[in-house]
Motif scaffolding. Structure first.
Motif, PDB file in Angstrom:
ATOM      1  N   ASP A  12      32.812  41.070  40.140  1.00 17.23           N
ATOM      2  CA  ASP A  12      31.890  42.201  40.128  1.00 17.23           C
ATOM      3  C   ASP A  12      30.593  41.773  39.451  1.00 17.23           C
ATOM      4  O   ASP A  12      30.598  41.045  38.468  1.00 17.23           O
ATOM      5  CB  ASP A  12      32.526  43.354  39.345  1.00 17.23           C
ATOM      6  N   ASN A  13      29.441  42.242  39.983  1.00 21.17           N
ATOM      7  CA  ASN A  13      28.148  41.920  39.367  1.00 21.17           C
ATOM      8  C   ASN A  13      28.089  42.305  37.892  1.00 21.17           C
ATOM      9  O   ASN A  13      27.348  41.735  37.118  1.00 21.17           O
ATOM     10  CB  ASN A  13      27.009  42.629  40.109  1.00 21.17           C
ATOM     11  N   TRP A  66      24.303  37.723  47.963  1.00 22.43           N
ATOM     12  CA  TRP A  66      24.905  36.720  47.087  1.00 22.43           C
ATOM     13  C   TRP A  66      26.234  37.272  46.560  1.00 22.43           C
ATOM     14  O   TRP A  66      26.469  38.477  46.579  1.00 22.43           O
ATOM     15  CB  TRP A  66      23.988  36.414  45.904  1.00 22.43           C
ATOM     16  N   ASN A  67      27.071  36.361  46.099  1.00 19.31           N
ATOM     17  CA  ASN A  67      28.334  36.755  45.473  1.00 19.31           C
ATOM     18  C   ASN A  67      28.479  36.103  44.112  1.00 19.31           C
ATOM     19  O   ASN A  67      28.106  34.943  43.937  1.00 19.31           O
ATOM     20  CB  ASN A  67      29.533  36.341  46.327  1.00 19.31           C
ATOM     21  N   TRP A  68      29.022  36.855  43.172  1.00 17.95           N
ATOM     22  CA  TRP A  68      29.444  36.252  41.916  1.00 17.95           C
ATOM     23  C   TRP A  68      30.831  35.630  42.113  1.00 17.95           C
ATOM     24  O   TRP A  68      31.697  36.208  42.774  1.00 17.95           O
ATOM     25  CB  TRP A  68      29.527  37.292  40.804  1.00 17.95           C
ATOM     26  N   CYS A  69      31.023  34.452  41.546  1.00 17.03           N
ATOM     27  CA  CYS A  69      32.337  33.836  41.503  1.00 17.03           C
ATOM     28  C   CYS A  69      32.419  33.078  40.181  1.00 17.03           C
ATOM     29  O   CYS A  69      31.538  33.220  39.334  1.00 17.03           O
ATOM     30  CB  CYS A  69      32.553  32.906  42.693  1.00 17.03           C
ATOM     31  N   ILE A  72      30.492  34.904  50.990  1.00 22.86           N
ATOM     32  CA  ILE A  72      31.913  35.190  50.819  1.00 22.86           C
ATOM     33  C   ILE A  72      32.733  34.593  51.964  1.00 22.86           C
ATOM     34  O   ILE A  72      33.914  34.249  51.785  1.00 22.86           O
ATOM     35  CB  ILE A  72      32.167  36.702  50.686  1.00 22.86           C
ATOM     36  N   PRO A 107      27.092  35.248  55.230  1.00 21.67           N
ATOM     37  CA  PRO A 107      27.427  35.724  53.876  1.00 21.67           C
ATOM     38  C   PRO A 107      28.239  34.684  53.122  1.00 21.67           C
ATOM     39  O   PRO A 107      29.171  34.095  53.684  1.00 21.67           O
ATOM     40  CB  PRO A 107      28.245  36.996  54.139  1.00 21.67           C
ATOM     41  N   PRO A 129      35.955  38.137  44.991  1.00 22.55           N
ATOM     42  CA  PRO A 129      34.656  38.019  44.313  1.00 22.55           C
ATOM     43  C   PRO A 129      34.634  38.760  42.989  1.00 22.55           C
ATOM     44  O   PRO A 129      35.321  39.769  42.805  1.00 22.55           O
ATOM     45  CB  PRO A 129      33.671  38.642  45.310  1.00 22.55           C
TER      46      PRO A 129
END
Length: 236
Positions: free
Chosen positions: A42-43, A54-57, A28, A26, A40
């Protein structure tokens, strides 16, 4: 061909160019290794959904150095230390130092080593209508005979941590979506548009697992090579 390349980048940043692998680490975990305090995003912060895993950053979370260059003092005689300006990011693609001006050697000690451009640096023109937003990927092979090159104040340097695939970051920032984001967030007058560094720092970034980043970059290179061969054939 230009539209096809744009579509390829669009598919890449939406997670639709290569399949996801549930066995990938992952992202993260990587982000927390870089910064144990990472939280992270939030989408809901951005305009499209990313694949599971996937992660938003923010772009700033990925960078060891994210800054505009500095205003240099130039030398008209000494041609040892080139300065990277907007025109070094070629309109037709790629990078060239052929038209670079040169640092006054007596000022070298005023430039911290972090300003010396490195392989993997994403360079973004940050001033001027018609050139602002132009994004290229630096490689030290562009130096040729020169010992190093530093950016002037009209160019921003996006340098990711070593653990992150800078070619994927370059692909994201070259996509039509992000080029439009840059265009929509410029400041200044019509004749002197400015891309402030805060716009880049706060750019939301869809971050896939590192193995998927590598697969995406490999697929982009493969498809772009096919398109370049078609382009060359058409020009014969």
């Amino acid at each position: 061909i230009k539209q096809a390349k744009s579509k390829i980048l669009d598919l890449a940043i939406h997670g639709k160019l290569v399949p996801q692998d549930p066995n990938d680490e992952p992202p993260i975990e990587l982000l927390k290794r870089i910064n144990p305090d990472f939280t992270p995003c939030d989408n809901g912060h951005y305009t499209f959904d990313v694949p599971n895993g996937w992660n938003w950053c923010k772009l700033n979370d990925l960078c060891s150095f994210l800054s505009r260059g500095k205003s240099p003092k130039y030398s008209e005689d000494d041609k040892t230390y080139p300065v990277f300006a907007q025109k070094c990011n070629l309109k037709e693609g790629g990078i060239s130092l052929e038209q670079a001006r040169f640092l006054d050697p007596s000022t070298i000690n005023k430039w911290d080593s972090k300003y010396k451009l490195q392989t993997g640096d994403v360079l973004v023109n940050s001033t001027g209508t018609g050139t602002v937003g132009r994004t290229r990927l630096f490689d030290e092979s562009y130096l040729g005979k020169y010992p190093f090159v530093v950016p002037d104040s009209h160019v921003s340097v996006v340098r990711t941590y070593e653990e992150i695939n800078s070619e994927y970051v370059f692909a994201y920032m070259s996509s039509q979506l992000i080029q439009q984001y840059i265009e929509d967030n410029l400041a200044g007058s019509t004749n002197q548009k400015e891309l402030y560094i805060g716009v880049l720092e706060n750019l939301y970034f869809p971050f896939p697992p590192i193995n998927e980043q590598q697969r995406i970059v490999q697929k982009i290179e493969e498809l772009f090579s096919v398109l370049d061969n078609i382009q060359n054939a058409l020009e014969v």
